[in-house]
Design a protein around this motif. Sequence first.
Motif, PDB file in Angstrom:
ATOM      1  N   GLN A  84       0.824  -1.224   0.000  1.00  0.00           N
ATOM      2  CA  GLN A  84       0.000   0.000   0.000  1.00  0.00           C
ATOM      3  C   GLN A  84       0.852   1.266   0.000  1.00  0.00           C
ATOM      4  O   GLN A  84       0.385   2.336  -0.363  1.00  0.00           O
ATOM      5  CB  GLN A  84      -0.908   0.033   1.252  1.00  0.00           C
ATOM      6  CG  GLN A  84      -1.836  -1.143   1.395  1.00  0.00           C
ATOM      7  CD  GLN A  84      -3.104  -0.984   0.582  1.00  0.00           C
ATOM      8  OE1 GLN A  84      -3.188  -0.100  -0.252  1.00  0.00           O
ATOM      9  NE2 GLN A  84      -4.077  -1.853   0.802  1.00  0.00           N
ATOM     10  N   THR A  85       2.118   1.131   0.441  1.00  0.00           N
ATOM     11  CA  THR A  85       2.977   2.322   0.550  1.00  0.00           C
ATOM     12  C   THR A  85       3.943   2.465  -0.627  1.00  0.00           C
ATOM     13  O   THR A  85       4.652   3.467  -0.705  1.00  0.00           O
ATOM     14  CB  THR A  85       3.804   2.273   1.855  1.00  0.00           C
ATOM     15  OG1 THR A  85       4.682   1.144   1.823  1.00  0.00           O
ATOM     16  CG2 THR A  85       2.906   2.189   3.076  1.00  0.00           C
ATOM     17  N   ALA A  90       0.656   6.631  -2.271  1.00  0.00           N
ATOM     18  CA  ALA A  90       0.639   5.663  -1.168  1.00  0.00           C
ATOM     19  C   ALA A  90      -0.646   5.807  -0.355  1.00  0.00           C
ATOM     20  O   ALA A  90      -1.123   6.918  -0.120  1.00  0.00           O
ATOM     21  CB  ALA A  90       1.845   5.895  -0.261  1.00  0.00           C
ATOM     22  N   ASP A  91      -1.183   4.682   0.051  1.00  0.00           N
ATOM     23  CA  ASP A  91      -2.402   4.672   0.892  1.00  0.00           C
ATOM     24  C   ASP A  91      -1.971   4.444   2.342  1.00  0.00           C
ATOM     25  O   ASP A  91      -1.996   3.311   2.845  1.00  0.00           O
ATOM     26  CB  ASP A  91      -3.351   3.577   0.412  1.00  0.00           C
ATOM     27  CG  ASP A  91      -4.666   3.558   1.202  1.00  0.00           C
ATOM     28  OD1 ASP A  91      -4.793   4.366   2.147  1.00  0.00           O
ATOM     29  OD2 ASP A  91      -5.524   2.720   0.892  1.00  0.00           O
ATOM     30  N   TRP A  92      -1.536   5.536   2.978  1.00  0.00           N
ATOM     31  CA  TRP A  92      -1.024   5.401   4.348  1.00  0.00           C
ATOM     32  C   TRP A  92      -2.127   5.081   5.355  1.00  0.00           C
ATOM     33  O   TRP A  92      -1.859   4.470   6.390  1.00  0.00           O
ATOM     34  CB  TRP A  92      -0.281   6.674   4.757  1.00  0.00           C
ATOM     35  CG  TRP A  92       1.101   6.739   4.177  1.00  0.00           C
ATOM     36  CD1 TRP A  92       1.525   7.510   3.134  1.00  0.00           C
ATOM     37  CD2 TRP A  92       2.230   5.957   4.584  1.00  0.00           C
ATOM     38  NE1 TRP A  92       2.852   7.266   2.859  1.00  0.00           N
ATOM     39  CE2 TRP A  92       3.314   6.320   3.739  1.00  0.00           C
ATOM     40  CE3 TRP A  92       2.444   5.005   5.571  1.00  0.00           C
ATOM     41  CZ2 TRP A  92       4.574   5.758   3.861  1.00  0.00           C
ATOM     42  CZ3 TRP A  92       3.699   4.439   5.696  1.00  0.00           C
ATOM     43  CH2 TRP A  92       4.750   4.807   4.850  1.00  0.00           C
ATOM     44  N   THR A  93      -3.332   5.457   5.061  1.00  0.00           N
ATOM     45  CA  THR A  93      -4.437   5.160   5.995  1.00  0.00           C
ATOM     46  C   THR A  93      -4.629   3.643   6.119  1.00  0.00           C
ATOM     47  O   THR A  93      -4.658   3.091   7.228  1.00  0.00           O
ATOM     48  CB  THR A  93      -5.748   5.825   5.512  1.00  0.00           C
ATOM     49  OG1 THR A  93      -5.544   7.242   5.425  1.00  0.00           O
ATOM     50  CG2 THR A  93      -6.880   5.545   6.497  1.00  0.00           C
ATOM     51  N   SER A  94      -4.734   2.973   4.968  1.00  0.00           N
ATOM     52  CA  SER A  94      -4.913   1.510   4.987  1.00  0.00           C
ATOM     53  C   SER A  94      -3.662   0.812   5.510  1.00  0.00           C
ATOM     54  O   SER A  94      -3.747  -0.123   6.325  1.00  0.00           O
ATOM     55  CB  SER A  94      -5.235   1.000   3.583  1.00  0.00           C
ATOM     56  OG  SER A  94      -6.420   1.583   3.110  1.00  0.00           O
ATOM     57  N   ALA A  95      -2.492   1.273   5.045  1.00  0.00           N
ATOM     58  CA  ALA A  95      -1.237   0.624   5.438  1.00  0.00           C
ATOM     59  C   ALA A  95      -1.000   0.718   6.947  1.00  0.00           C
ATOM     60  O   ALA A  95      -0.619  -0.268   7.586  1.00  0.00           O
ATOM     61  CB  ALA A  95      -0.063   1.260   4.688  1.00  0.00           C
ATOM     62  N   THR A  96      -1.259   1.896   7.501  1.00  0.00           N
ATOM     63  CA  THR A  96      -1.007   2.092   8.933  1.00  0.00           C
ATOM     64  C   THR A  96      -1.900   1.184   9.770  1.00  0.00           C
ATOM     65  O   THR A  96      -1.441   0.589  10.761  1.00  0.00           O
ATOM     66  CB  THR A  96      -1.226   3.577   9.315  1.00  0.00           C
ATOM     67  OG1 THR A  96      -0.349   4.387   8.531  1.00  0.00           O
ATOM     68  CG2 THR A  96      -0.942   3.805  10.790  1.00  0.00           C
ATOM     69  N   MET A 115       2.977  10.197   8.663  1.00  0.00           N
ATOM     70  CA  MET A 115       2.561  10.539   7.296  1.00  0.00           C
ATOM     71  C   MET A 115       1.111  11.026   7.269  1.00  0.00           C
ATOM     72  O   MET A 115       0.724  11.814   6.407  1.00  0.00           O
ATOM     73  CB  MET A 115       2.722   9.331   6.370  1.00  0.00           C
ATOM     74  CG  MET A 115       4.151   8.820   6.227  1.00  0.00           C
ATOM     75  SD  MET A 115       5.292  10.042   5.565  1.00  0.00           S
ATOM     76  CE  MET A 115       4.738  10.136   3.865  1.00  0.00           C
ATOM     77  N   LEU A 116       0.337  10.561   8.257  1.00  0.00           N
ATOM     78  CA  LEU A 116      -1.072  10.976   8.352  1.00  0.00           C
ATOM     79  C   LEU A 116      -1.237  12.211   9.239  1.00  0.00           C
ATOM     80  O   LEU A 116      -2.353  12.560   9.635  1.00  0.00           O
ATOM     81  CB  LEU A 116      -1.907   9.818   8.906  1.00  0.00           C
ATOM     82  CG  LEU A 116      -1.992   8.572   8.020  1.00  0.00           C
ATOM     83  CD1 LEU A 116      -2.643   7.417   8.764  1.00  0.00           C
ATOM     84  CD2 LEU A 116      -2.739   8.879   6.724  1.00  0.00           C
ATOM     85  N   SER A 117      -0.086  12.840   9.575  1.00  0.00           N
ATOM     86  CA  SER A 117      -0.079  14.064  10.411  1.00  0.00           C
ATOM     87  C   SER A 117      -0.722  13.829  11.777  1.00  0.00           C
ATOM     88  O   SER A 117      -1.498  14.641  12.275  1.00  0.00           O
ATOM     89  CB  SER A 117      -0.787  15.222   9.695  1.00  0.00           C
ATOM     90  OG  SER A 117      -0.151  15.500   8.473  1.00  0.00           O
TER      91      SER A 117
END
Length: 296
Positions: free
Chosen positions: A16-17, A26-32, A64-66
Amino acid sequence: MASSDPDKLMLKADKQTKLSLTRWSADWTSATALYEQAAIAYRLAKKYEKAKEAFEKASKGQEMLSSPWDAAKHMESAASVAKELRNWNEVADFYRRASELYIECGRSQPASDALTKGARVLEEVVPEEAIKLYTDACAILEEDGKEQMAFDLYRAATSVYIKLQKFTDAAATLLRWGLAADKCNATNSQCKAYLSAIIVYLYLHDITQAEKCYNDCSQIDAFLRSDQNRCATKLLTAYAEGDVEEIKRIAQSSTITHLDHVIIRLARKLPTGDVTALENDASKEQEEPLDENDLT
């Protein structure tokens, strides 16, 4: 149903990243979220090395998602896992990073607490690093005007210094504690810290430094009028008179028994050197005859 295999979760999160021809961002929401699930699963399975890596990646994801607060929480979890692995350098590094992330949130207390957690883990195994963490934790609180919240940290740092037999550093820490106490009008703590510093110098049998410390602290009115000042005066007088029994009696006094345990233990061992020599030096000064021909 989503896979609960942490290895598969990590692979999916990594994909995802990574950018590709079909993934332009990158999809940091899903990856995290996946890293977080994997980290918890690894920790429950006691696969600590993998858990550590997953918590690190989860922390980066929250950054990354602040969301530095959640990133800091994951860094603390990574530090906790590093402790299980007895990787002391990483314990210190992760708690420091967590502290930095809490500072980004403008939260000095959690930032200081993170360093304190690291210091407590490292006290027995890497005491020098523990002292650095305690000192930095104090500085964070002082910069935010929360000196009183740092008192336990000064106490802990002093204790570690004394265990390491770094008595001069212990005395310096006590004097810094006294200064912090002065800033928040904690007079009783201030006076105890100053008396404790004098006792540390006496334990070193550095009478000159003990007297200098006493004189410097006595410039502060709160200490000059305190029970702790009177106790220090009696102690130094007993030293000047070479009175071993009086020194031992004062070490048992209620003023000293209300100090911290590490200081009480030092006080109960006084005197640590020959005090009769001090008495002889004082007597010579008093008995030296006046030379009427010497008018200089």
